[in-house]
Design an enzyme around this catalytic site. Structure first.
Site, PDB file in Angstrom:
ATOM      1  N   ASP A   1       0.823  -1.207   0.000  1.00 33.21           N
ATOM      2  CA  ASP A   1       0.000   0.000   0.000  1.00 33.21           C
ATOM      3  C   ASP A   1       0.865   1.268   0.000  1.00 33.21           C
ATOM      4  O   ASP A   1       1.917   1.318   0.641  1.00 33.21           O
ATOM      5  CB  ASP A   1      -0.852  -0.038   1.283  1.00 33.21           C
ATOM      6  CG  ASP A   1      -1.866   1.080   1.376  1.00 33.21           C
ATOM      7  OD1 ASP A   1      -2.778   1.109   0.532  1.00 33.21           O
ATOM      8  OD2 ASP A   1      -1.746   1.923   2.279  1.00 33.21           O
TER       9      ASP A   1
ATOM     10  N   GLU B   1      13.919 -14.096  -0.786  1.00 34.08           N
ATOM     11  CA  GLU B   1      14.290 -15.232   0.074  1.00 34.08           C
ATOM     12  C   GLU B   1      13.330 -16.399  -0.145  1.00 34.08           C
ATOM     13  O   GLU B   1      13.557 -17.509   0.315  1.00 34.08           O
ATOM     14  CB  GLU B   1      14.258 -14.809   1.555  1.00 34.08           C
ATOM     15  CG  GLU B   1      15.319 -13.768   1.895  1.00 34.08           C
ATOM     16  CD  GLU B   1      15.057 -13.104   3.253  1.00 34.08           C
ATOM     17  OE1 GLU B   1      14.273 -13.648   4.065  1.00 34.08           O
ATOM     18  OE2 GLU B   1      15.646 -12.027   3.497  1.00 34.08           O
TER      19      GLU B   1
HETATM   20  C1  NOJ Z   1      -4.532   3.105  -0.589  1.00 33.70           C
HETATM   21  C2  NOJ Z   1      -5.651   2.160  -0.286  1.00 33.70           C
HETATM   22  O1  NOJ Z   1      -6.031   1.498  -1.468  1.00 33.70           O
HETATM   23  C3  NOJ Z   1      -6.756   2.984   0.319  1.00 33.70           C
HETATM   24  O2  NOJ Z   1      -7.944   2.248   0.441  1.00 33.70           O
HETATM   25  C4  NOJ Z   1      -6.288   3.495   1.654  1.00 33.70           C
HETATM   26  O3  NOJ Z   1      -7.280   4.331   2.199  1.00 33.70           O
HETATM   27  C5  NOJ Z   1      -4.986   4.283   1.509  1.00 33.70           C
HETATM   28  N1  NOJ Z   1      -4.025   3.637   0.652  1.00 33.70           N
HETATM   29  C6  NOJ Z   1      -4.324   4.471   2.850  1.00 33.70           C
HETATM   30  O4  NOJ Z   1      -3.825   3.253   3.314  1.00 33.70           O
END
Ligand code: NOJ
Length: 529
Positions: free
Chosen positions: A202, A256
């Site tokens: 993310d 790894e």
């Molecule tokens: C991107 C994610 O897809 C979204 O849903 C989230 O709110 C933000 N990153 C923060 O983690």
């Protein structure tokens, strides 16, 4: 010597938003046992991997993207044993499992943050990003939160501000701190040891921020009414040069374990996205998410320029990927309409590169209007019009009261049309969206040129988009009418037979000369010679 394509180059990823896929314990929220109970469906559909959005303990301020323990499962979703069972059940169905890894920020309820904020002298103080007010007592600088307002929140007890790219309840970790790195890399190993096949990581572009805390410059194109986040350009808060160093740390941990996949969530212009592939195969991110088809106006010349431009920008060692929808964006069937969403399915599943299907798009699920009192997404509550709940509603399994998702009222409303738009109704209906997806996935699986063949651009004409996929002597031509009015397309001497069409109408027909396409029609043609 050319390398044999690996599983994720041939494969298709299916994104599951766990709160909304299947509720096994009648609490109105989906869970891991629910997903496991539906894996037969996922395998039947014909995808290769599932990516499950976060399942970790979390106060759910951002529905799991605010993690309070990286090495456990939220009780709402089940237990670590449930995850082990899911992974085992996926394995026997030849499905890979990707987890969501959220390294940029934790929850403010994470014990690390409790320690960090407890005093300036706490050993974990430097695990997060703290700054003094300016001499006049104001905010440290002009950095904005993606979810609205300043990215700095004052901690009155210690008199300093902490940085959060998203909500104040999601403080950013300090990736310059070696102890943070070590802990988080070991977290990756924790899940890899349990048998996961990789991660969608993310908010990669947010990982590093300017150490001098310089103000972001104004965006001269910003107009009143635009998203307030865009009023300044996030040059000192996103896509910093140091980010690659962190990406390579993740990569080395994945290495790894053989055959693992690294998907990176990066909302960036194409030329900057390309950097994240690294210098050679396996050097950095395998699939830096390509969201550009989500943002592009649905017009043939625009999409052609996008696809050609993206293909041209890819380094020679890089593998493309395409995304039409996810839990942050309006559903494709709402953006382009249901009839055209069939054409979009053809596009997604015939382009070169790994496609990601968002759960429910294979049914033509649309955004569900959410009454103001039921809006759950903090982004939508803070910035009107940005709510993401409409695309996160329960999966539509059957025509029963709660669409077969749950026995009780779900956390978000079920679509009004779930009585007719659902898996049970579409499964055996040859003309349904679900049948179209399934047939496309089968065609892709059985056609090497569609899986790994070269992309060859053809001219666009009006609202008709065309391109070829070619591998050795196998040549497939894809012709898509992006409009609701009929159109024709000159095949310029090429001849062939239609293998699959969006409407089903043209299948098996020989074609040559001028190809006539109804509105919202698209075809995959096997070319002769
Ligand atoms: C991107 C994610 O897809 C979204 O849903 C989230 O709110 C933000 N990153 C923060 O983690």
């Amino acid at each position: 010597m050319t390398r044999e394509p690996v599983w994720w180059q041939r494969g298709v990823i299916y994104q599951i938003y766990p709160r909304s896929f299947a509720d096994s314990n009648a609490d109105g929220v989906g869970d891991l046992a629910g997903i496991t109970s539906r894996l037969d469906y996922v395998a039947w559909l014909g995808v290769d991997a599932i990516w499950i959005s976060p399942i970790y303990p979390s106060p759910m301020k951002d529905f799991g993207y605010d993690v309070s323990n990286y090495r456990d499962v939220h009780p709402l979703f089940g237990t670590l044993d449930d995850l082990d069972r899911l992974i085992g059940a996926a394995l026997v169905r030849r499905l890979r499992v990707l987890l969501d890894f959220v390294p940029n920020h934790t929850s403010d309820q994470h014990p690390w943050f409790a320690e960090s904020r407890s005093s300036k002298a706490n050993p974990r103080r430097d695990w997060y990003i703290w700054a003094d007010p300016r001499p006049d007592g104001s905010l440290p600088n002009n950095w904005r939160s993606v979810f609205g307002g300043s990215a700095w929140t004052l901690d009155p007890a210690t008199g300093q501000y902490f940085y959060h790219a998203y909500l104040p309840e999601q403080p950013d970790l300090n990736w310059r701190n070696p102890a943070v790195r070590e802990e988080m890399l070991n977290t990756l190993r924790f899940w890899l040891d349990r048998g996961v096949d990789g991660f969608r990581v993310d908010a990669v572009r947010q990982l590093c921020k300017d150490d001098l805390l310089r103000d972001n410059p104004p965006n001269l194109n910003w107009r009143a009414g635009d998203n307030p986040y865009d009023e300044v350009l996030p040059v000192y808060t996103t896509d910093r040069p140091e980010t690659m160093e962190i990406v390579r740390l993740f990569r080395r941990v994945l290495d790894e374990y053989p055959g693992r996949l690294f998907v990176g969530e990066l909302t960036l212009p194409i030329e900057r996205l390309m950097r994240y592939y690294g210098a050679s195969v396996g050097d950095a991110i395998d699939l830096p998410s390509n969201f550009h088809m989500i943002y592009a106006p649905w017009e043939a010349p625009v999409l052609k320029a996008l696809i050609d431009g993206y293909e041209a920008a890819l380094p020679s060692h890089a593998w493309p990927n395409w995304v039409l929808g996810n839990h942050d964006q309006h559903r494709i069937a709402s953006r382009v309409g249901r009839p055209q969403a069939r054409v979009a399915a053809l596009l997604l599943l015939t382009l070169r590169g790994t496609p990601t299907i968002y759960y429910g798009d294979e049914l033509g699920m649309v955004d569900v209007p959410i009454p103001p009192a039921r809006i759950r997404d903090p982004f939508g509550r803070n910035v009107p019009g940005q709510e993401r709940d409409p695309e996160r509603t329960p999966m539509q399994w059957d025509g029963s009261r709660f669409a077969g998702f749950s026995d009780v009222e779900p956390w978000l409303p079920v679509a009004a049309d779930a009585g007719s738009v659902n898996v049970r109704a579409q499964r055996d209906a040859p003309a349904s969206m679900l049948s179209l997806y399934r047939r496309l996935l089968r065609l892709r699986r059985e056609t090497p040129a569609l899986q790994t063949g070269a992309y060859v651009a053809w001219p666009a004409s009006g609202q008709v988009l065309a391109f070829e996929r070619r591998l050795d002597s196998q040549r497939l031509l894809i012709v898509l009418n992006l409009d609701a009015s009929p159109a024709s397309y000159a095949l310029n001497g090429a001849r062939g037979v239609v293998l699959l069409s969006a409407s089903g109408a043209l299948e098996g027909q020989p074609v040559g000369g001028n190809l006539s396409l109804g509105g919202d029609e698209g075809v995959v043609i096997q070319l002769e010679g």
